[in-house]
Write an enzyme that holds these catalytic residues in place. Sequence first.
Site, PDB file in Angstrom:
ATOM      1  N   ASP A  75      -3.958   2.194  -3.133  1.00  0.00           N
ATOM      2  CA  ASP A  75      -3.881   0.741  -3.147  1.00  0.00           C
ATOM      3  C   ASP A  75      -2.465   0.393  -2.728  1.00  0.00           C
ATOM      4  O   ASP A  75      -1.511   1.052  -3.146  1.00  0.00           O
ATOM      5  CB  ASP A  75      -4.215   0.169  -4.530  1.00  0.00           C
ATOM      6  CG  ASP A  75      -4.664  -1.286  -4.422  1.00  0.00           C
ATOM      7  OD1 ASP A  75      -5.410  -1.616  -3.479  1.00  0.00           O
ATOM      8  OD2 ASP A  75      -4.264  -2.097  -5.278  1.00  0.00           O
ATOM      9  N   SER A  76      -2.356  -0.603  -1.864  1.00  0.00           N
ATOM     10  CA  SER A  76      -1.062  -0.945  -1.286  1.00  0.00           C
ATOM     11  C   SER A  76      -0.833  -2.435  -1.371  1.00  0.00           C
ATOM     12  O   SER A  76      -1.785  -3.211  -1.405  1.00  0.00           O
ATOM     13  CB  SER A  76      -1.011  -0.537   0.191  1.00  0.00           C
ATOM     14  OG  SER A  76      -1.247   0.829   0.327  1.00  0.00           O
TER      15      SER A  76
END
Length: 203
Positions: A75-76
């Site tokens: 997840d960014s």
Amino acid sequence: MSGEPLELVVASANGDKVAEIVEIIGDELGGAVRLVARPSHVPDVEESEPTLEGNARVKARAVSAATGLGALADDSGLEVDALGGAPGVRSARYAGDGASYADNVAMLLGALTGVLDRRARFRTVAVARLGEGRELVCEGTVAGVIAPAPRGTRGFGYDPVFVPDGGDGRTFGEMEAAEKHAISARGRAFRALATLVKGELGR
Ligand code: IMP
């Protein structure tokens, strides 16, 4: 330990991210791991957690449970100082549910109109779920500034407006993929994760 490679499903439904993950660590993992595309029957995983790490773990667990295999997930988010760290964990939906990359970039540039402090960073949390609940987690960041207008057509998401520190002023959108991966948050997180995975597997 040696033998058959461990199969890990790349959990993301975002083709741009999957391509980058394979480019970054496909070779690095060598014969220890075989990366497997996420089967189309696996339903979308809702990113319900308040943190990048929470969302990355949720995605890895859901895909692992649906496939019976181990999984890799990330997840960014883009954190902009002048916006108190927004869009952060909401980066994909900054301009609303179903927003396009262009919608999100336009929203960001609008929010920064007339703002002089344009410091920001990408943060990526990468998770490997190896089975029996064993999870390895690594984080990567890259600092930079938000450009006044988009430049370049490579990469995806906010790349055309992100100028990483220490470069020659080009945005990620103007760089070759390998140049971006060498310094990107995803590159840093997944290279570190690959080292941990190989160590865990004794390869
Ligand atoms: P996700 O929640 O990890 O799928 O990513 C959230 C959003 O952040 C994506 O939809 C992109 O808009 C943006 N994003 C993630 N990684 C990158 C990147 O490497 N470059 C530019 N934007 C990115």
